[in-house]
Design an enzyme around this catalytic site. Structure first.
Site, mmCIF file in Angstrom:
data_model
loop_
_atom_site.group_PDB
_atom_site.id
_atom_site.type_symbol
_atom_site.label_atom_id
_atom_site.label_comp_id
_atom_site.label_asym_id
_atom_site.label_seq_id
_atom_site.Cartn_x
_atom_site.Cartn_y
_atom_site.Cartn_z
ATOM 1 N N TRP A 60 -6.896 -0.668 2.678
ATOM 2 C CA TRP A 60 -6.739 -0.546 1.221
ATOM 3 C C TRP A 60 -5.429 0.148 0.889
ATOM 4 O O TRP A 60 -5.019 1.110 1.567
ATOM 5 C CB TRP A 60 -7.916 0.263 0.675
ATOM 6 C CG TRP A 60 -7.727 0.821 -0.705
ATOM 7 C CD1 TRP A 60 -7.064 1.971 -1.042
ATOM 8 C CD2 TRP A 60 -8.202 0.273 -1.929
ATOM 9 N NE1 TRP A 60 -7.102 2.176 -2.400
ATOM 10 C CE2 TRP A 60 -7.803 1.143 -2.975
ATOM 11 C CE3 TRP A 60 -8.941 -0.855 -2.253
ATOM 12 C CZ2 TRP A 60 -8.108 0.905 -4.308
ATOM 13 C CZ3 TRP A 60 -9.255 -1.088 -3.578
ATOM 14 C CH2 TRP A 60 -8.834 -0.213 -4.592
ATOM 15 N N ASP A 63 -1.677 3.675 -5.052
ATOM 16 C CA ASP A 63 -0.461 4.200 -5.667
ATOM 17 C C ASP A 63 0.738 4.295 -4.729
ATOM 18 O O ASP A 63 0.611 4.655 -3.556
ATOM 19 C CB ASP A 63 -0.708 5.613 -6.201
ATOM 20 C CG ASP A 63 -1.848 5.677 -7.181
ATOM 21 O OD1 ASP A 63 -2.430 4.636 -7.488
ATOM 22 O OD2 ASP A 63 -2.170 6.789 -7.626
#
Length: 651
Positions: A60, A63
């Site tokens: 995953w 930001d």
């Protein structure tokens, strides 16, 4: 940061109650401490995996963290769960690039169990003056900031690859309320460092702190705003290109921003009503969120990347936007941030088709792009609205039989909107630029006045990657270019070389290409290796595609302001040995574009010999004692060339 994402592909079911492992450690850690690396082999050719948008090899991603430039490399850190396809205990992933386009996966930078705290989003800087006193070796310290409800510091003394914990993980700043996402910046005017941190103490807003040493921070002021929620960025940029009129931009995770002035302690907005960088719906997990600008860039550009969360594959979730250059211009009397793709995208172009000006009606438009593939392309087009009859026009992407298409981008001249977003005509014209990838679409209108980033899962199977120029009414096509774009994946580099040091771009645009490393520049472009030599044999294959010259550079200093270079010069039709300030020797040669020449340099003391195409005798045999040793590199002058099979051996 920690949040719940609202998209189906990025459901954060495990977000509640997850925190990082608290371990007090001063160790930098080694690759062996980071069990996630190396990542397993992954298929970069998955149907919707971006071919020129960065995604982590596995796991995953969210930001962007601490993007920065140091010693010839761009470093991209990011929020990362290497163990699954959903948000979970955060690590700082890491990738590096020499051209802001081709990225190489690196080991984890911040690791739970090695570094204390929850390791959520943050920023970082290069301490070039060593004001922190953390320098330990040849490299400048790289200092990064993370943590929630208090800021922690981590630092690297090996160029940004491994990090130590500062002062046992002590929180150097603790804002009121909930806080996270520190970003540090340099204020040239006051000569001090600043930090901006989001907090909700008293409502949404940003707390500002200042420091002289990057370690000890003093509260300076607070900017409160209901719209300002997490992931702030704060950067200086000249208005309308005027270096005497510098403004500051403050933005949050959604890309909402205000423009104003910073006096060294306090930010004052010119207009408190925010604008937006990106004209899509922005929230955590959307197709644009949590962008940050790069620090310590070697030029005056403001470059940003952001998180796109609506895309996933078998072993990966999420990607980042293609890097954009931001500039501040007055639009309708208001300072406005405009965004356009970085110039380095030109290095990905493998072929280009162009069309001249013509009038278009529905039939002519539909036929114009017949047979043009749209798997991974860049489209540049300008249209002129003529007459009083409104027109709708644009591009349908991923077209198939029976009128099917994956996505369309349409301009409506009656409402002067692009996909429903206002974009006024300029002198009756509108300019469109599209970046079409397998799972991403980025749209730029009128040189960055409009910027939209979307996740669109294009069907990239053979036969389903066509596109169509769509017109309702009549419109004049002023110009059109479709650039096919190559992939950024496929290994560390296409350059074959036995040099063991780091390659870095000193100037120009250098990119991986078929047959070697491709360099493009309007002047001198240098691609340098950190390996140095005194006496050696240095050789490579050189192919000049266009322009003036391509070359081998040697005995160079770090920024190529001092070097020797042996080139193939198509304008003078010579092989030339030169250094800045002097052409040492030449050999006449009828240089051909597209032909591969093998250049070999034998340097022993002041004697420099240049050989061509494995000949037994040198074509240049010269003496120059100005430079005795230095780095190896490649050079292109005012053109494009590909260089490969770079080898260094004993003389």
């Amino acid at each position: 940061m920690r949040r719940r994402v609202r998209t189906a592909v990025a459901t954060l079911a495990a977000a509640a109650g997850i925190a990082g492992v608290m371990v007090q450690s001063g160790s930098a850690g080694t690759v062996q401490d980071y069990p996630e690396f190396p990542y397993p082999v992954t298929n970069y050719q998955e149907d919707n995996r971006g071919q020129f948008h960065f995604s982590s090899r596995g796991g995953w991603i969210n930001d962007v963290n601490a993007p920065l430039y140091y010693d010839g490399e761009y470093h991209l850190y990011y929020q990362h769960n290497p163990h699954g396809l959903q948000w979970d205990t955060m690590h700082w992933g890491h990738a590096t690039s020499t051209d802001l386009v081709h990225w190489k996966q690196q080991p984890i930078a911040l690791e739970p169990g090695v570094h204390p705290g929850d390791l959520w989003s943050g920023g970082g800087v290069v301490d070039t003056a060593n004001v922190s006193g953390l320098k330990d070796g040849e490299d400048d310290p790289i200092v990064v900031y993370s943590g929630t409800n208090g800021v922690q510091i981590f630092y690297s003394t090996d160029g940004g690859y491994t990090f130590r914990t500062y002062d046992g993980g002590r929180k150097v700043v603790v804002p009121q309320g909930t806080s996270r996402d520190p970003k540090v910046f340099w204020d040239e005017e006051s000569g001090t460092w600043g930090m901006v941190v989001w907090s909700d103490g008293g409502g949404n807003g940003a707390d500002f702190y200042t420091s002289d040493d990057l370690l000890n921070w003093t509260f300076a002021s607070r900017y409160g705003a209901d719209w300002l929620f997490e992931c702030p960025d704060f950067f200086a940029v000249p208005l309308d290109g005027d270096p005497a009129n510098v403004k500051w931009v403050l933005n949050d995770g959604s890309g909402e921003y205000v423009v104003g002035d910073w006096d060294g302690t306090t930010f004052t907005a010119d207009d408190p009503a925010p604008q937006k960088f990106n004209q899509v719906e922005t929230y955590a997990g959307s197709s644009y969120y949590a962008g940050l600008t790069f620090e310590n860039l070697p030029d005056d550009r403001i470059v940003s990347m952001a998180w796109q969360g609506q895309n996933a594959g078998t072993v990966w979730t999420g990607n980042h936007t293609f890097p954009v250059e931001m500039r501040l211009e007055t639009v309708d009397g208001r300072p406005t941030v405009l965004s356009t793709p970085i110039d380095e995208i030109a290095g990905l172009r493998t072929s280009t088709q162009t069309w001249k000006a013509r009038m278009l009606d529905p039939g002519r438009a539909r036929e114009l792009l017949a047979g043009v593939e749209a798997d991974t392309v860049e489209i540049e087009a300008e249209f002129e609205v003529v007459g009083r009859t409104p027109a709708r026009f644009g591009f349908r992407l991923g077209t198939g039989e029976d009128g099917w298409f994956d996505h369309e981008v349409v301009y409506d001249s009656a409402t002067q909107t692009l996909d429903g977003v206002p974009l006024p005509l300029e002198d009756g014209k509108v300019r469109l630029r599209l970046l079409v990838d397998r799972g991403q679409l980025e749209i730029f209108g009128n040189d960055g006045r409009l910027y939209r980033s979307l996740n669109v899962n294009f069907d990239s199977m053979p036969g389903d990657d066509a596109m169509e120029l769509y017109v309702e009414g009549r419109v004049r096509l002023t110009n059109l270019a479709v650039h096919q774009l190559g992939s950024i994946w496929g290994g560390e580099s296409t350059l074959a070389s036995n040099l063991g040091g780091k390659w870095y771009t000193d100037s120009g645009v250098w990119s991986d290409a078929s047959g070697g490393k491709q360099g493009t520049s309007g002047g001198d472009a240098f691609y340098l290796n950190t390996t140095s030599g005194t006496d050696f044999t240095y050789e490579a294959d050189v192919t000049l595609r266009s322009g003036v010259a391509a070359a081998l550079t040697f005995r160079s200093n770090r920024d190529a302001s001092r070097h020797y270079t042996a080139n193939v010069d198509a304008h003078a039709n010579v092989i030339k040995l030169w250094r800045p300030g002097r052409d040492i020797a030449t050999y006449p040669l009828d240089v051909e574009y597209g032909r591969t020449y093998h250049l070999k340099v034998v340097a022993v003391g002041p004697r420099i010999q240049v050989y061509l195409d494995d000949a037994a005798e040198p074509v240049i045999d010269a003496v120059d004692d100005t430079i005795t040793s230095g780095q190896f590199g490649l050079n292109v002058y005012n053109g494009t060339a590909v260089i490969d099979d770079v080898q260094v051996s004993e003389p």
